[in-house]
Scaffold this motif. Sequence first.
Motif, PDB file in Angstrom:
ATOM      1  N   ASP A  46       0.769  -1.023   0.120  1.00 34.98           N
ATOM      2  CA  ASP A  46       0.000  -0.068   0.160  1.00 34.98           C
ATOM      3  C   ASP A  46       1.135   1.049   0.242  1.00 34.98           C
ATOM      4  OD1 ASP A  46      -2.822   0.268   0.229  1.00 34.98           O
ATOM      5  OD2 ASP A  46      -2.203   2.177   1.522  1.00 34.98           O
ATOM      6  N   ASN A  96       1.264   3.269  -2.904  1.00 41.85           N
ATOM      7  CA  ASN A  96       0.829   5.380  -2.935  1.00 41.85           C
ATOM      8  C   ASN A  96       1.214   5.571  -4.057  1.00 41.85           C
ATOM      9  OD1 ASN A  96      -2.729   4.859  -2.493  1.00 41.85           O
ATOM     10  ND2 ASN A  96      -1.928   4.786   0.105  1.00 41.85           N
ATOM     11  N   LYS A 153       1.764   5.710  -7.215  1.00 40.04           N
ATOM     12  CA  LYS A 153       0.489   6.636  -7.662  1.00 40.04           C
ATOM     13  C   LYS A 153       0.300   8.103  -7.549  1.00 40.04           C
ATOM     14  CE  LYS A 153      -4.063   5.823  -7.466  1.00 40.04           C
ATOM     15  NZ  LYS A 153      -5.579   4.606  -6.955  1.00 40.04           N
ATOM     16  N   HIS A 154       0.213   8.740  -6.793  1.00 40.55           N
ATOM     17  CA  HIS A 154       0.112  10.055  -6.654  1.00 40.55           C
ATOM     18  C   HIS A 154       1.356  10.953  -6.294  1.00 40.55           C
ATOM     19  CE1 HIS A 154      -3.641   9.474  -4.623  1.00 40.55           C
ATOM     20  NE2 HIS A 154      -3.212   7.972  -4.019  1.00 40.55           N
ATOM     21  N   LYS A 189      -6.636  13.029  -3.111  1.00 41.90           N
ATOM     22  CA  LYS A 189      -6.590  11.790  -1.931  1.00 41.90           C
ATOM     23  C   LYS A 189      -7.348  12.873  -0.820  1.00 41.90           C
ATOM     24  CE  LYS A 189      -1.335  11.272  -2.000  1.00 41.90           C
ATOM     25  NZ  LYS A 189      -0.257  11.065  -1.298  1.00 41.90           N
ATOM     26  N   SER A 226      -5.191   3.647   2.094  1.00 43.15           N
ATOM     27  CA  SER A 226      -6.279   2.704   2.048  1.00 43.15           C
ATOM     28  C   SER A 226      -6.828   2.296   2.959  1.00 43.15           C
ATOM     29  CB  SER A 226      -5.389   1.787   1.593  1.00 43.15           C
ATOM     30  OG  SER A 226      -6.098   1.254   1.505  1.00 43.15           O
TER      31      SER A 226
END
Length: 257
Positions: free
Chosen positions: A160, A164, A167-168, A205, A212
């Motif tokens: 996770d 993350n 992804k961000h 976000k 998550s």
Amino acid sequence: MEGNYYMIHDYLIFIGVFAIFLFLTTSIYLFSQNHKLKQRNTKLSETNKLIEQRLNEVRLEHIGTKLNPHLFKNILNSVQSHAYQTYMSLDKLANVLDYILYESNNKFVSPKEELNFALSLIEINKIKINPLFDFRIKSRINKTDSVYEEKVFAPLISVDLIENAFKHTDFLAQDSFISIYMELENGIFTMKVSNKASLKNILEKEKSGFGSQSFDQRLKMIYSTYYQLERSSRNGVFTAELKINLGEFYDKMRYSG
């Protein structure tokens, strides 16, 4: 008169003996019923614990079924986007897929196995990054640690935070970066991930609740009071730090099992 006195005396003795007998009988009956009630309560408590344990297992299985397809999709997208590095990609991908298919079904794996998986996952994600991008990864793993090869690590816990970050992050911004730090020392596993996100990702976000939910639920169900997870954001830099006291958790597993 003397005869009546003895009759009354005998009668009183009879009443007293009968009262004592009645008291003892009632006490024994109540004690027996109380004992049976305690046994029933104990059985109900044990049944409730088994039901709660099974519910937690079902929840974890459900979280896992949602996690794996998402992970597969991200990994395959990374490999597909850089076909010219196919050989290296497939080599790392094979390691990751083996882990997901064969190890992630286990309730626990060793920190050694999870950390090797995390490093392979990071290498796959790095394929889509410009070589000049500010990517920092550092690990401080004590391979002689008492829990390094023990089955105490919930598989895919590291996914996770890594996913993350990739992804961000706005990879086109000049001041963007990703920093990943992993440590295992004195039975305590630490993972700290930071990244600079774009304004668009910051808004996303905020709408999604930053983080998550399934990851938080899984940590709480498995590690209870043996972990800490802190998230923070400042000037567009998001940081998540996870600490798991695997040493104490392992001791609990041994003594309770």
